[in-house]
Every structure is written in C-alpha cells, then in structure tokens.
Scaffold this motif. Sequence first.
Motif, PDB file in Angstrom:
ATOM      1  N   HIS A 287       0.884  -1.162   0.092  1.00  0.00           N
ATOM      2  CA  HIS A 287      -0.032  -0.056   0.030  1.00  0.00           C
ATOM      3  C   HIS A 287       0.864   1.251  -0.029  1.00  0.00           C
ATOM      4  CE1 HIS A 287      -3.330   2.708   0.791  1.00  0.00           C
ATOM      5  NE2 HIS A 287      -2.787   2.994   1.861  1.00  0.00           N
ATOM      6  N   GLU A 288       2.075   1.494   0.872  1.00  0.00           N
ATOM      7  CA  GLU A 288       2.544   2.713   0.947  1.00  0.00           C
ATOM      8  C   GLU A 288       3.793   2.514  -0.020  1.00  0.00           C
ATOM      9  OE1 GLU A 288       3.670   2.965   5.216  1.00  0.00           O
ATOM     10  OE2 GLU A 288       1.510   3.695   5.499  1.00  0.00           O
ATOM     11  N   ILE A 289       3.726   2.915  -1.366  1.00  0.00           N
ATOM     12  CA  ILE A 289       4.498   2.695  -2.430  1.00  0.00           C
ATOM     13  C   ILE A 289       5.846   3.539  -1.891  1.00  0.00           C
ATOM     14  CG2 ILE A 289       4.967   2.822  -4.711  1.00  0.00           C
ATOM     15  CD1 ILE A 289       1.784   2.666  -5.219  1.00  0.00           C
ATOM     16  N   LEU A 290       5.530   4.639  -1.510  1.00  0.00           N
ATOM     17  CA  LEU A 290       6.632   5.615  -1.175  1.00  0.00           C
ATOM     18  C   LEU A 290       7.416   5.171  -0.079  1.00  0.00           C
ATOM     19  CD1 LEU A 290       5.114   9.113  -2.170  1.00  0.00           C
ATOM     20  CD2 LEU A 290       7.100   8.124  -3.245  1.00  0.00           C
ATOM     21  N   MET A 291       7.022   4.000   0.796  1.00  0.00           N
ATOM     22  CA  MET A 291       7.702   3.720   1.924  1.00  0.00           C
ATOM     23  C   MET A 291       8.285   2.321   1.585  1.00  0.00           C
ATOM     24  SD  MET A 291       7.324   6.259   3.558  1.00  0.00           S
ATOM     25  CE  MET A 291       6.156   7.749   3.317  1.00  0.00           C
ATOM     26  N   GLU A 292       8.122   1.760   0.205  1.00  0.00           N
ATOM     27  CA  GLU A 292       8.524   0.660   0.017  1.00  0.00           C
ATOM     28  C   GLU A 292       9.873   0.476  -0.268  1.00  0.00           C
ATOM     29  OE1 GLU A 292       7.883  -2.205  -0.535  1.00  0.00           O
ATOM     30  OE2 GLU A 292       5.796  -2.932  -0.805  1.00  0.00           O
ATOM     31  N   ARG A 293      10.493  -0.820  -0.937  1.00  0.00           N
ATOM     32  CA  ARG A 293      11.687  -1.349  -1.324  1.00  0.00           C
ATOM     33  C   ARG A 293      12.099  -0.381  -2.537  1.00  0.00           C
ATOM     34  NH1 ARG A 293      11.991  -7.224  -2.312  1.00  0.00           N
ATOM     35  NH2 ARG A 293       9.642  -7.330  -2.549  1.00  0.00           N
ATOM     36  N   ASP A 294      13.388  -0.121  -2.563  1.00  0.00           N
ATOM     37  CA  ASP A 294      14.031   0.812  -3.516  1.00  0.00           C
ATOM     38  C   ASP A 294      13.465   0.452  -5.146  1.00  0.00           C
ATOM     39  OD1 ASP A 294      15.460   2.263  -1.857  1.00  0.00           O
ATOM     40  OD2 ASP A 294      17.235   1.293  -1.995  1.00  0.00           O
ATOM     41  N   ALA A 295      13.401  -0.899  -5.466  1.00  0.00           N
ATOM     42  CA  ALA A 295      12.895  -1.266  -6.712  1.00  0.00           C
ATOM     43  C   ALA A 295      11.562  -0.537  -6.967  1.00  0.00           C
ATOM     44  CB  ALA A 295      12.986  -2.805  -6.696  1.00  0.00           C
ATOM     45  N   TYR A 296      10.776  -0.618  -6.278  1.00  0.00           N
ATOM     46  CA  TYR A 296       9.194  -0.177  -6.210  1.00  0.00           C
ATOM     47  C   TYR A 296       9.379   1.195  -6.269  1.00  0.00           C
ATOM     48  CZ  TYR A 296       7.817  -4.966  -5.051  1.00  0.00           C
ATOM     49  OH  TYR A 296       7.732  -6.364  -5.057  1.00  0.00           O
ATOM     50  N   ARG A 297       9.903   1.894  -5.361  1.00  0.00           N
ATOM     51  CA  ARG A 297      10.093   3.507  -5.359  1.00  0.00           C
ATOM     52  C   ARG A 297      10.791   3.947  -6.584  1.00  0.00           C
ATOM     53  NH1 ARG A 297      12.752   6.362  -2.147  1.00  0.00           N
ATOM     54  NH2 ARG A 297      11.190   7.895  -1.327  1.00  0.00           N
ATOM     55  N   ALA A 298      11.717   3.069  -7.337  1.00  0.00           N
ATOM     56  CA  ALA A 298      12.122   3.590  -8.332  1.00  0.00           C
ATOM     57  C   ALA A 298      11.375   3.737  -9.494  1.00  0.00           C
ATOM     58  CB  ALA A 298      13.508   2.765  -8.826  1.00  0.00           C
ATOM     59  N   GLN A 299      10.429   2.680  -9.569  1.00  0.00           N
ATOM     60  CA  GLN A 299       9.278   2.630 -10.746  1.00  0.00           C
ATOM     61  C   GLN A 299       8.149   4.017 -10.320  1.00  0.00           C
ATOM     62  OE1 GLN A 299       7.539  -1.145 -11.340  1.00  0.00           O
ATOM     63  NE2 GLN A 299       8.944  -2.036 -10.017  1.00  0.00           N
ATOM     64  N   PHE A 300       7.855   4.277  -9.092  1.00  0.00           N
ATOM     65  CA  PHE A 300       7.214   5.104  -8.675  1.00  0.00           C
ATOM     66  C   PHE A 300       7.607   6.735  -9.194  1.00  0.00           C
ATOM     67  CE2 PHE A 300       5.678   8.976  -6.349  1.00  0.00           C
ATOM     68  CZ  PHE A 300       4.356   8.700  -6.175  1.00  0.00           C
ATOM     69  N   TRP A 301       8.929   6.795  -8.871  1.00  0.00           N
ATOM     70  CA  TRP A 301       9.611   8.138  -9.452  1.00  0.00           C
ATOM     71  C   TRP A 301       9.769   8.137 -10.699  1.00  0.00           C
ATOM     72  CZ3 TRP A 301       8.826  11.849  -6.326  1.00  0.00           C
ATOM     73  CH2 TRP A 301       8.833  11.584  -5.046  1.00  0.00           C
ATOM     74  N   ALA A 302      10.132   7.155 -11.386  1.00  0.00           N
ATOM     75  CA  ALA A 302      10.407   7.347 -12.817  1.00  0.00           C
ATOM     76  C   ALA A 302       8.855   7.484 -13.501  1.00  0.00           C
ATOM     77  CB  ALA A 302      10.448   6.010 -13.445  1.00  0.00           C
ATOM     78  N   ALA A 303       7.760   7.118 -12.932  1.00  0.00           N
ATOM     79  CA  ALA A 303       6.364   7.646 -13.417  1.00  0.00           C
ATOM     80  C   ALA A 303       6.324   8.921 -13.115  1.00  0.00           C
ATOM     81  CB  ALA A 303       5.513   6.649 -12.914  1.00  0.00           C
TER      82      ALA A 303
END
Length: 312
Positions: A287-303
């Motif tokens: 649920h908390e994508i911005l508090m997730e592992r770096d691989a998931y956060r990287a996808q968020f910030w790329a988007a």
Amino acid sequence: MQLNSMDGSPEPFGATCGLMKMSDGINIRWARWAPTDNGVKGTVTLVQGRAEFIEKYYEVISDLRARGFYVFAFDLRGQGGSQRLLGNVHKGHVSSFQRYVDDLHEILDRAVLSDLPGPHYLLAHSTGAAIVMTAHQRLRTQIERAVLSSPLVELNMHATALKAARTLAGGLVAVGLGGSFVPFGTPWSALPFDNNPLTSDAVRFARTQHWLEMFPELSIGSPTVGWFWTVSRALKRLQKPEFGLAYSVPSLVITAGSDAVVSSRASEAVCRSAPMMGHININGAHHEILMERDAYRAQFWAAFDAFIPGCA
C-alpha cells in the motif's frame, strides 16, 4: 510548533514550520522547504494518508527538493502534530469528510498559492488522494497536475462484509456513538513487520515504527465509527459512473499490485471512465509505495518524473 528528528532520520535542513488556525478554529501543523537543486520547477504540496505525519515523509521531501521543488506538507486534522478532535487523542476521527477538503482549499489559498512559486502540483497518498479527488472542481483552476498514490476509492474488503460494516456504522452514528472506535479498534498503531499490509521494506517499516515509539504524540490508533461512516459516504460519490467523466484535474494514479488496504481495482475502474486520469500499477508493491523497497520506489519516481513537466 516544531518538527522532530531522530537518529537516521533528521529533519531536512531549511524547514519553516508552524500552526495554521482553520476557519473552524482547528490548528493544523504545516512545514515547507525550498529546493536543494539550483533550478526551481515549482511547488509540490503533499497530502498524507490516514494516521500519517510530516516526519514520516522526510525521505520523500528530500527526493522532491532534489528534483527542484518547493515542498509544502501538513498533518491532516486529528492526527500527527495537528489538533486532535476528541478527548481521547489516540482515536482517528473526523466528523465530516468535507472538513478535510475545506482544509486543503484553505491551506492552498492561504499558504501555498499565495507564497510559493508555481507551477503547483499535488502528491497525495491514500486518504489524501480521496481528498484531492473530492476537491477536484476547485483544484482544476489552482494546480497543474496531481499524482495519486494508492488512492482510497474503496477499502479492500469483501463486499458483503463492507456492506454490513457500513450498515452497522450508520446505526451507531445515528445513536450518538460516532466517537467510538470501530469494532476491535485499538488506541495504538504499532504493528509487527511480519504480514504487515503497508510495506515489504523492513528498514523503512522499522523507521516509521521508531517514530511512533520516540514521539507517541504523533500517533493515532484505529479510526472511529464516525470516521469510517463519513469516509464511506465520500467514497460512494467517487465510485459513481459519472464521477470519472466529470473529474477535471490532470492526474496520474499509481496503484500497488499487492495492496491489502485499499482496492486497486476500484481505482482502476475510476481511471477507465476518467479522461483526465492516467494509470500505472506497480506489481508486487504494498500500500505505501513511497515507503516501499527501492525497486518499487524507483518505478514510482520514474512515473512521477515522466508525468510532471521538467523532471524527465
């Protein structure tokens, strides 16, 4: 009113913070920062989720400042460092969802749009995203774009159980018990890492729990019956077929593929009917994508960078 620091998560330097009295007398804690990058790309206002607090977003705030943004953050009424609404300060309560919406408009009018440089963007998570969605008609003339992380369009519960819970909540509110905890609710928000629904990142999870241990005054526990009831009524409006067609703020919705808190399918359904919404799902993220592992956060910030002008 000050911000807090702890080992491993210091307050980002250069903060200005304070309390802002809303039109109904409730004090809201806020903070703002200038960018650390030489070029200024505008201002991002953070709209947090239920039970969150400014300090939890220090890493996100630093990420945004490094991208060239001014950042404005505030605690929702009834949580974090903002004024609590009941005698039991650990109850997560609000009497009307519209109060959240009114606070957002007032904060933007008084402290963001008037004082910080544009263009203006919103980054909102969960309940905060539902607030932004509800406020869209006025926001369309104030902000350029919004990024909505794991928006609370519907809770991730079985439909039959959800209907029964809402029927019960309506009855309890009608007899004056809206200030009670939801059934089986507790005054504490501490969770064990194993099988938690928020993040698969053990370090970031532990950091949030440490914040709550070090500064228990920032914590709230379970929501009240009144919170559940008024939020449920707000979500019903978001789920109407005509809502997506009328939605008017250019927005990117980012859902978590393994979200056990809110329904990603409900968010996707709104996006399909909303010409002004784009959608990306991050497979495996909690649920908390911005508090997730770096691989998931990287996808968020790329988007995020692809959607917000000047970041790519």
